[in-house]
Design an enzyme around this catalytic site. Structure first.
Site, mmCIF file in Angstrom:
data_model
loop_
_atom_site.group_PDB
_atom_site.id
_atom_site.type_symbol
_atom_site.label_atom_id
_atom_site.label_comp_id
_atom_site.label_asym_id
_atom_site.label_seq_id
_atom_site.Cartn_x
_atom_site.Cartn_y
_atom_site.Cartn_z
ATOM 1 N N ASP A 140 0.840 -1.201 0.000
ATOM 2 C CA ASP A 140 0.000 0.000 0.000
ATOM 3 C C ASP A 140 0.877 1.253 0.000
ATOM 4 O O ASP A 140 1.949 1.257 -0.609
ATOM 5 C CB ASP A 140 -0.915 -0.038 1.231
ATOM 6 C CG ASP A 140 -2.283 0.562 0.959
ATOM 7 O OD1 ASP A 140 -2.347 1.786 0.756
ATOM 8 O OD2 ASP A 140 -3.283 -0.175 0.958
ATOM 9 N N HIS A 214 -3.737 5.714 3.633
ATOM 10 C CA HIS A 214 -4.495 4.525 3.250
ATOM 11 C C HIS A 214 -3.882 3.251 3.822
ATOM 12 O O HIS A 214 -4.587 2.391 4.384
ATOM 13 C CB HIS A 214 -4.566 4.455 1.723
ATOM 14 C CG HIS A 214 -5.521 3.460 1.175
ATOM 15 N ND1 HIS A 214 -5.173 2.147 0.944
ATOM 16 C CD2 HIS A 214 -6.811 3.578 0.806
ATOM 17 C CE1 HIS A 214 -6.206 1.510 0.445
ATOM 18 N NE2 HIS A 214 -7.220 2.351 0.344
ATOM 19 N N SER A 435 -11.342 -1.598 0.164
ATOM 20 C CA SER A 435 -10.034 -1.538 0.819
ATOM 21 C C SER A 435 -10.120 -1.927 2.278
ATOM 22 O O SER A 435 -9.191 -2.500 2.844
ATOM 23 C CB SER A 435 -9.458 -0.122 0.758
ATOM 24 O OG SER A 435 -8.739 0.093 -0.409
#
Length: 497
Positions: A140, A214, A435
């Site tokens: 990520d 994220h 996600s």
């Protein structure tokens, strides 16, 4: 809490799985084009090198290579080469995720609907397994190095950047605990999600540290821990596997583009401007998958993916490379979890698919809400979805934003960790998307492996699917085999020990 409105929620789910759009071919530092090359066997690299081709990286036991060359033709003519595709660079797209104001209280378990008995049952499963001694890799934007709720094994992490810009020696990887001059978004206007006017700002940080937020959010969902030794009793949230280690495999980085076409004056005429955008390439992602298997990670989570594709492109070299690398990782024992995507698309009919979640061997995860129904933004389709897991929101946007539900907005989103230094001091935030669903499964793998460490990746996937709930069978278009259920999965793994 942050102001609640339709626009802010739409923004919050738009990038719930980091969506990618192709922006061109990546070049080596000397300007030559980079290609992702698949070869027939281990001897393929040697043949390429003997022919004078510059091989810059290798994954999947030497069957997928990063090659720099003047042209595609010089590679294709080498004996043993099966596929040659440009190493495509991708810009992150989709509205950025929104966070709430900071809270320093731990009563967070009460608002973690995604870990409670009527969804994944994670809290109950923790009586039997917490993921102790197991490892989850997060592919990520990096993971916050200093977040007190994360057992971040940054020294085992990596930054993957095929053009070698961040590496002291120009190689396509950097050790996670190496201090580098990392790039961050400029202070200028954000003209599109993840895209800012101007050149990047810089700061010294460890290479695998988060440069967005994220990755840290996904890491918390999978592995956030309680730590009453340094910051007070009952601090933080509980991840699916709160005693597992988490390894940051950073594949996203902020890249300067000097010829970006944008209507600066609003007169309908585009002009070339300098922007900074969040970026990755095929080989960066492929390398991270391979590395996760090399270090023996129990699971590797990819909350990222390209857009929905229709047609025969799944037969091209890019798809073949992903398939080889993912299947190689699975054979070595690493369970690969992938987000299904947030396009509300049917992946079952007319040849639609997405990468990497459509590749056989990965566990493709759709997003569900507090009522265990498919979230309105999630992709679906029996050909692609293996299981469902909490990603946030309900089956419609209107219900998600309603105030009279059991879990009103934003409480029906998923609460997890974010880097305070990138979020105005906020250490936790509400996000939604597939996600948020995929790392729930990655953490479950760690719970299973703690009680039965010798299970193969395919055996682990079988347990996850066979103990899932709320499905009529594995062919359910919305949630595949069902919504994951940790207590039964751990119990079944124990029984097979």
């Amino acid at each position: 809490m942050a102001k609640l409105n339709r626009r802010s929620f739409v923004k919050s789910v738009g990038a719930g799985a980091v969506a990618l759009t192709a922006m061109g071919v990546t070049s080596a530092s000397d300007g030559r084009t980079q290609f992702v090359v698949t070869v027939g066997g281990k001897g393929g690299r040697k043949k390429l090198e003997q022919s004078g081709v510059d091989v810059q990286g290798s994954v999947a036991d030497g069957r997928v290579l990063l090659v720099a060359a003047e042209s595609k033709a010089t590679i294709q003519e080498v004996n043993g080469v099966k596929h040659v595709e440009p190493n495509i660079g991708y810009r992150a797209v989709g509205p950025k995720l929104q966070s709430t104001e900071e809270s320093l209280d731990e009563q967070y378990a009460d608002i973690q609907w995604d870990k409670q008995a009527d969804t994944t049952g994670a809290f109950e499963a923790h009586d039997s397994s917490t993921g102790d001694g197991r490892t989850v890799a997060i592919i990520d934007t990096g993971i916050d190095t200093f977040h007190p709720d994360l057992r971040n094994r940054v020294e085992r992490g990596q930054l993957f950047r095929a053009d070698g810009v961040s590496s002291p020696d120009g190689s396509p990887t950097v050790d996670g605990d190496t201090t580098i001059e990392a790039r961050l978004p400029p202070g200028d206007e954000e003209i599109e999600s993840y895209t800012y006017l101007g050149a990047p700002e810089r700061r010294s940080q460890m290479a695998a540290d988060d440069v967005d937020s994220h990755g840290t959010h996904c890491a918390g969902i999978a592995t956030a821990k309680h730590d009453d030794t340094s910051v007070g009793e009952d601090f933080g949230i509980a991840g699916m596997a709160p005693d597992a280690d988490v390894v940051p495999l950073r594949v996203f980085y902020w890249k300067r583009l000097d010829d970006y076409q944008y209507d600066v004056d609003g007169d309908g005429e585009d002009e070339s401007v300098t922007v900074t955008t969040l970026w990755t390439t095929d080989f960066d992602i492929l390398s991270a998958i391979d590395y996760a298997a090399n270090i023996g990670a129990d699971s590797a989570n990819m909350s990222l993916g390209g857009g929905v594709i229709k047609g025969s492109a799944h037969k091209n070299g890019e798809h073949v490379a992903y398939q080889k690398v993912i299947q190689s990782a699975v054979q070595r024992g690493t369970v690969v979890t992938t987000s299904a995507g947030n396009a509300s698309s049917d992946l079952q009919h007319e040849g639609y698919y997405t990468l990497p979640n459509s590749v056989p061997g990965s566990i493709s995860v759709s997003a569900t809400g507090p009522d265990n129904g498919l979230a309105f933004y999630s992709n679906y389709g029996t050909s692609d979805i293996d299981v469902g897991a909490p990603g946030g929101g309900y089956e419609t946007l209107e219900k998600t934003l309603a105030s009279d539900t059991e879990w009103p907005y934003p409480l029906n989103l998923v609460y997890s960790t974010v880097p305070p230094d990138l979020n105005d001091g906020t250490a936790y935030a509400w996000y939604a998307g597939t996600s948020m669903a995929a790392p729930q499964v990655a953490g479950l793998v760690a719970l299973i492996r703690e009680v039965n460490p010798d299970m193969s990746a395919k055996q682990v996937q079988s347990i996850i699917e066979n103990t899932a709930r709320y499905s009529n069978g594995k062919s359910d278009a919305d949630i595949g085999a069902g919504v994951i259920y940790a207590p039964d999965a751990v119990a079944e793994a124990k029984r097979r020990n």
